[in-house]
Design an enzyme around this catalytic site. Structure first.
Site, PDB file in Angstrom:
ATOM      1  N   HIS A 268      44.386  34.207  32.082  1.00  0.00           N
ATOM      2  CA  HIS A 268      43.256  33.315  31.843  1.00  0.00           C
ATOM      3  C   HIS A 268      42.109  34.122  31.251  1.00  0.00           C
ATOM      4  O   HIS A 268      41.788  35.211  31.732  1.00  0.00           O
ATOM      5  CB  HIS A 268      42.798  32.660  33.146  1.00  0.00           C
ATOM      6  CG  HIS A 268      43.711  31.573  33.623  1.00  0.00           C
ATOM      7  ND1 HIS A 268      43.312  30.587  34.495  1.00  0.00           N
ATOM      8  CD2 HIS A 268      45.006  31.303  33.337  1.00  0.00           C
ATOM      9  CE1 HIS A 268      44.320  29.761  34.744  1.00  0.00           C
ATOM     10  NE2 HIS A 268      45.356  30.190  34.042  1.00  0.00           N
TER      11      HIS A 268
ATOM     12  N   TYR B 216      35.516  25.599  38.914  1.00  0.00           N
ATOM     13  CA  TYR B 216      34.670  25.728  40.099  1.00  0.00           C
ATOM     14  C   TYR B 216      33.635  24.612  40.027  1.00  0.00           C
ATOM     15  O   TYR B 216      32.754  24.631  39.168  1.00  0.00           O
ATOM     16  CB  TYR B 216      33.982  27.089  40.117  1.00  0.00           C
ATOM     17  CG  TYR B 216      34.893  28.255  40.450  1.00  0.00           C
ATOM     18  CD1 TYR B 216      34.877  28.827  41.719  1.00  0.00           C
ATOM     19  CD2 TYR B 216      35.771  28.781  39.504  1.00  0.00           C
ATOM     20  CE1 TYR B 216      35.708  29.896  42.034  1.00  0.00           C
ATOM     21  CE2 TYR B 216      36.601  29.847  39.812  1.00  0.00           C
ATOM     22  CZ  TYR B 216      36.572  30.396  41.075  1.00  0.00           C
ATOM     23  OH  TYR B 216      37.390  31.443  41.392  1.00  0.00           O
TER      24      TYR B 216
ATOM     25  N   PRO C 232      36.790  33.691  49.821  1.00  0.00           N
ATOM     26  CA  PRO C 232      37.686  33.674  48.667  1.00  0.00           C
ATOM     27  C   PRO C 232      37.071  33.180  47.372  1.00  0.00           C
ATOM     28  O   PRO C 232      37.748  33.195  46.334  1.00  0.00           O
ATOM     29  CB  PRO C 232      38.814  32.730  49.122  1.00  0.00           C
ATOM     30  CG  PRO C 232      38.188  31.861  50.160  1.00  0.00           C
ATOM     31  CD  PRO C 232      37.176  32.713  50.855  1.00  0.00           C
TER      32      PRO C 232
ATOM     33  N   LYS D 231      38.509  38.180  45.465  1.00  0.00           N
ATOM     34  CA  LYS D 231      38.474  39.639  45.550  1.00  0.00           C
ATOM     35  C   LYS D 231      39.367  40.252  46.628  1.00  0.00           C
ATOM     36  O   LYS D 231      39.573  41.462  46.632  1.00  0.00           O
ATOM     37  CB  LYS D 231      37.024  40.101  45.803  1.00  0.00           C
ATOM     38  CG  LYS D 231      36.099  39.871  44.624  1.00  0.00           C
ATOM     39  CD  LYS D 231      36.511  40.717  43.451  1.00  0.00           C
ATOM     40  CE  LYS D 231      35.822  40.314  42.174  1.00  0.00           C
ATOM     41  NZ  LYS D 231      36.722  40.020  41.080  1.00  0.00           N
TER      42      LYS D 231
ATOM     43  N   TYR E  96      34.042  39.131  37.868  1.00  0.00           N
ATOM     44  CA  TYR E  96      35.191  38.279  38.149  1.00  0.00           C
ATOM     45  C   TYR E  96      36.489  38.926  37.668  1.00  0.00           C
ATOM     46  O   TYR E  96      37.497  38.928  38.385  1.00  0.00           O
ATOM     47  CB  TYR E  96      35.009  36.916  37.481  1.00  0.00           C
ATOM     48  CG  TYR E  96      35.940  35.849  38.019  1.00  0.00           C
ATOM     49  CD1 TYR E  96      35.568  35.054  39.094  1.00  0.00           C
ATOM     50  CD2 TYR E  96      37.194  35.638  37.453  1.00  0.00           C
ATOM     51  CE1 TYR E  96      36.418  34.091  39.603  1.00  0.00           C
ATOM     52  CE2 TYR E  96      38.051  34.673  37.952  1.00  0.00           C
ATOM     53  CZ  TYR E  96      37.661  33.893  39.020  1.00  0.00           C
ATOM     54  OH  TYR E  96      38.519  32.944  39.519  1.00  0.00           O
TER      55      TYR E  96
END
Length: 394
Positions: A72, A198, A290, A294, A382
């Site tokens: 991604h 998100y 979460p 990580k 990220y």
């Protein structure tokens, strides 16, 4: 029995450590309380940082990851009736994340260790840690068996035996509990989007993720005392639709729900991550919410540091890297803690009566999605910051 490194736990941290040590000519034995079937089917994280992917590939366990993993190059932040893409390919060129389930990583590592003649022991009861303050630590297990070793690696998770084996007063714990949990859902349905979504709304946070082209993963923010009986399938799909179908043209596909679970949200770090000849790695030393994806990636980072330290120790007897293990790991751990806390507070609903707090969240979301500098900060954290030690330690 004797080995050089005794490893407690056959999760990603313990298995990867055993494999990396094998590649350096260092022997190990892995002791795991659960069955092989259990650890290979336990659904956990599924987002791998660029550095994690590179490490697994360099270690020779990335063939299936490369074939079946889903790269991604961005994520979407959805709020206020619109979607905003954080474009990794533009903000952090050459770096991405790969969606590949933790249980798949575990399967690959177990297969690699067994193919190389590794000593993995499942369903081991009553593991206990002894004499780590000396240069002759050992493990006992199974009602009388003993494993002598030079070093013990505690890779047995938050509830394992490793961390409680350290004398009281040696370790300092830093903790934060969040006033909500995640309801996780695994469903047999084609993902409704090509990248993770998100979603922030007044109803609470939602995450649209995936595990494969046919399997989707969803999360809903729920109260911390939520029970699975409170969430029949019809309610799950209705609430996911209410939180995700907030932009024109998006329709949530539904299907058979395969699994549900409630995950409490907490942050936890113990310092130092070592005592004598005992070294803690992964969830045994730290937990992150979460939201920032990580947990597994921090375990891989710990193992890389420990591998290098042990390779130096066995090469020339030097203990400088072993002595500095905790400090080296904690620099990355605290960065990930902050990022995970930041993502969590940015996207979740807290006090429903706090209009001021909600306006601050929206202002911050507007800034992240309109400022190249702010978006780059999100993107580079990220996909994972580069490792201090450079390429994978193999």
């Amino acid at each position: 029995m004797r080995t050089q490194v005794g490893i407690i736990g056959a999760g990603p941290a313990g298995l990867l450590l055993s494999h990396l040590l094998h590649l350096r000519g260092i022997s190990s034995v892995v002791l795991e309380r659960r069955s092989r079937e259990y650890v290979e089917k336990r659904v956990r994280a599924g987002v791998l940082e660029q550095g994690t992917v590179d490490t697994l590939v360099a270690a020779g366990v990335g063939e299936r990851l490369r074939r079946e993993g889903l790269p991604h190059h961005g994520i979407e932040l959805r709020y206020g009736g619109a979607g905003h893409r954080i474009a990794f390919e533009r903000l952090v060129p050459g770096r991405a994340i790969t969606v590949y389930g933790q249980q798949e990583v575990v399967k690959d590592l177990i297969a690699a260790r067994l193919a190389a003649g590794g000593d993995l022991r499942f369903e081991v009861e009553d593991v206990a840690v002894h004499d780590v303050a000396t240069d002759r630590p050992y493990l006992t297990f199974g009602g009388g068996e003993r494993l002598d070793c030079d070093v013990i690696a505690g890779c047995d998770g938050f509830h394992g035996v490793s961390r409680p084996s350290v004398p009281e007063g040696v370790l300092t714990a830093h903790e934060r509990d969040y006033p909500f949990a995640w309801l996780g859902v695994l469903a047999r349905v084609k993902p409704s989007a090509e990248e993770l979504i998100y979603a922030h709304s007044e109803r609470g946070f939602a995450l649209h993720s995936m595990r494969s082209p046919e399997i989707s993963r969803f999360y809903l923010q729920v109260p911390p005392d939520t029970g699975l009986a409170d969430w029949p399938d019809e309610r799950v799909w209705a609430e996911l639709a209410a939180r995700l179908e907030t932009v024109p043209g998006f329709t949530l596909a539904t299907g058979e729900i395969l699994e549900k679970g409630v995950t409490p949200m907490r942050s936890f770090v113990v310092e130092p991550m070592q005592y004598g000849r005992l070294y803690l790695a992964g969830d045994a030393a730290h937990i992150v919410p979460p939201t920032g994806a990580k947990g597994l990636n921090l375990a891989v980072a710990d193992v890389r540091v420990l591998t290098e330290a042990l390779a130096r120790f066995y090469a020339d007897g030097s203990t400088d890297l072993l002595d500095g293990y905790s400090a080296a790991c904690l620099r990355r751990v605290w960065r990930a803690q902050h990022f995970s806390w930041w993502m969590t507070t940015l996207l979740h609903t807290f006090d429903s009566d706090d209009a001021y707090g909600r306006r601050l969240q929206l202002s911050h979301l507007d800034y992240v999605t309109s400022s190249a500098a702010a978006a780059t900060t999100l993107a580079e954290n990220y996909v994972g910051l580069p490792f201090e030690d450079g390429p994978a330690p193999v």
